[in-house]
Design a protein around this motif. Structure first.
Motif, PDB file in Angstrom:
ATOM      1  N   ASP A  83      -2.513 -10.846 -13.589  1.00  0.00           N
ATOM      2  CA  ASP A  83      -2.565 -12.120 -12.855  1.00  0.00           C
ATOM      3  C   ASP A  83      -1.524 -13.105 -13.386  1.00  0.00           C
ATOM      4  OD1 ASP A  83      -4.533 -11.520 -11.002  1.00  0.00           O
ATOM      5  OD2 ASP A  83      -6.171 -12.161 -12.316  1.00  0.00           O
ATOM      6  N   ARG A 157       1.305 -17.838  -4.026  1.00  0.00           N
ATOM      7  CA  ARG A 157       1.120 -16.981  -2.851  1.00  0.00           C
ATOM      8  C   ARG A 157       1.595 -17.669  -1.578  1.00  0.00           C
ATOM      9  NH1 ARG A 157      -5.083 -14.755  -3.776  1.00  0.00           N
ATOM     10  NH2 ARG A 157      -4.673 -13.622  -5.722  1.00  0.00           N
ATOM     11  N   ASP A 213      -0.220  -9.849  -7.480  1.00  0.00           N
ATOM     12  CA  ASP A 213      -0.296  -8.499  -8.063  1.00  0.00           C
ATOM     13  C   ASP A 213      -1.186  -7.640  -7.165  1.00  0.00           C
ATOM     14  OD1 ASP A 213      -2.545 -10.067  -9.006  1.00  0.00           O
ATOM     15  OD2 ASP A 213      -3.000  -8.457 -10.417  1.00  0.00           O
ATOM     16  N   SER A 215      -3.904  -5.722  -6.863  1.00  0.00           N
ATOM     17  CA  SER A 215      -5.140  -5.329  -7.554  1.00  0.00           C
ATOM     18  C   SER A 215      -6.170  -4.802  -6.553  1.00  0.00           C
ATOM     19  CB  SER A 215      -5.710  -6.509  -8.341  1.00  0.00           C
ATOM     20  OG  SER A 215      -5.882  -7.630  -7.503  1.00  0.00           O
TER      21      SER A 215
HETATM   22 MG   LIG Z   1      -4.405 -11.138  -8.930  1.00  0.00          MG
END
Ligand SMILES: [Mg+2]
Length: 311
Positions: A83, A157, A213, A215
């Motif tokens: 993160d 983001r 990321d 995930s």
């Molecule tokens: Mg993340």
């Protein structure tokens, strides 16, 4: 059976032993770690703090039968470091809250801590605090990672714009393909070690317009970027880098790969800190996510991320 005070002493001893191995520990931003009511971190001037928290819950995120304790500890911290990497940050300190059932043996805990602390050491991160408790059932671990990034420079983001290319580091699908193998055999023969893309994330500052990321899986994590940025996306299935042994479906929807997914309008280098970067699509107007399949047909890029995928 481990008593709470004994447990803390043990964690502190192990964390300290690992930290002392770091020659350049002087000058580290952790001024005080385990032993006070709070840790004290000295942030670099002109920087902002990044804080992330991630659960690792037995039965939800891992199974003790499937993975060695070391790998479970490693992955616990990996999630937090990833993160920080996604924000283009530098990780500084980790905080671990751990609830263990009575049945857990000291050997398991030691393995868990060794895995976690080795990864921490590798990335210059101090285990600077946490909490322990007894769990009525499963192993519950919550990791907090604190990092920093130069003021205003953290990757978000929300910065993707129409016309930006969509890129991914490394290859996708490895974790999903391994998960299927665990299910089939019950025990992993081989566990690959995903790395948090910390160095790569820092290299993307000033290049990426948005970053996350991977995930939960490409189809889910790309959606997060699009939602936060108010844009749509088209992904070319053929361009998506598929990890060795994985299928395209694993790469499109599987989670836990910890690669970086980012957008950019600028020229993007072929590699960041030794890891390949691949162009997989484009940000478009609207809110729809579409996939051009291997036959060249455009269809909705449906979300089959981690939550859905593992059922
Ligand atoms: Mg993340």
């Amino acid at each position: 059976v481990l008593k709470e005070r004994e447990l803390i002493r043990r964690i502190r001893k192990m964390a300290g032993a690992h930290q002392r191995q770091r020659r350049a520990w002087e000058g580290h931003p952790v001024v005080a770690g385990i032993g006070d009511d709070c840790a004290i971190l000295e942030m670099t001037a002109g920087h902002e703090a990044l804080v992330t928290t991630d659960f690792s819950l037995e039965g939800v995120h891992f199974r003790r039968e499937w993975l060695p304790a070391r790998e479970i500890g490693r992955r616990c911290l990996l999630r937090g470091l990833s993160d920080i990497a996604a924000m283009g940050g530098e990780p500084l300190a980790a905080f671990l809250s751990l609830a263990l059932p009575r049945s857990v043996e000291q050997r398991w805990l030691d393995g868990f801590l060794v895995g976690l602390l080795k990864l921490a050491q590798r990335y210059g991160v101090a285990l600077a605090g946490g909490d322990v408790a007894q769990s009525p059932g499963a192993v519950l671990a919550d990791i907090v990672v604190v990092g920093q990034a130069p003021k205003g420079k953290a990757l978000r983001r929300s910065g993707a714009r129409v016309g930006d290319g969509i890129y991914v580091t490394g290859a996708l699908g490895r974790s999903a393909s391994e998960l299927k193998a665990f299910r089939g055999r019950g025990r992993p023969r081989h566990v690959s070690l995903a790395e948090p893309r910390v160095e790569q994330g820092q290299k993307l500052r000033g290049v990426a317009s948005a970053c996350i990321d991977v995930s939960d899986g490409l189809s889910t994590d790309l959606r997060h970027i699009c939602e936060e940025s108010g844009v749509g996306a088209v992904v070319e299935a053929e361009a998506v880098p598929v990890a060795q042994g994985a299928t395209l479906q694993d790469a499109l929807h599987g989670g836990d790969d910890y690669e970086l997914l980012f957008t950019s309008a600028k020229p993007v280098p072929e590699k960041a800190a030794g890891v390949t970067i691949t162009l997989i699509g484009e940000i478009v107007r609207g809110r729809k996510l579409e996939l051009v399949d291997v036959a060249g047909k455009r269809k909705p890029f449906e979300e089959k991320g981690w939550e859905h995928f593992r059922r």
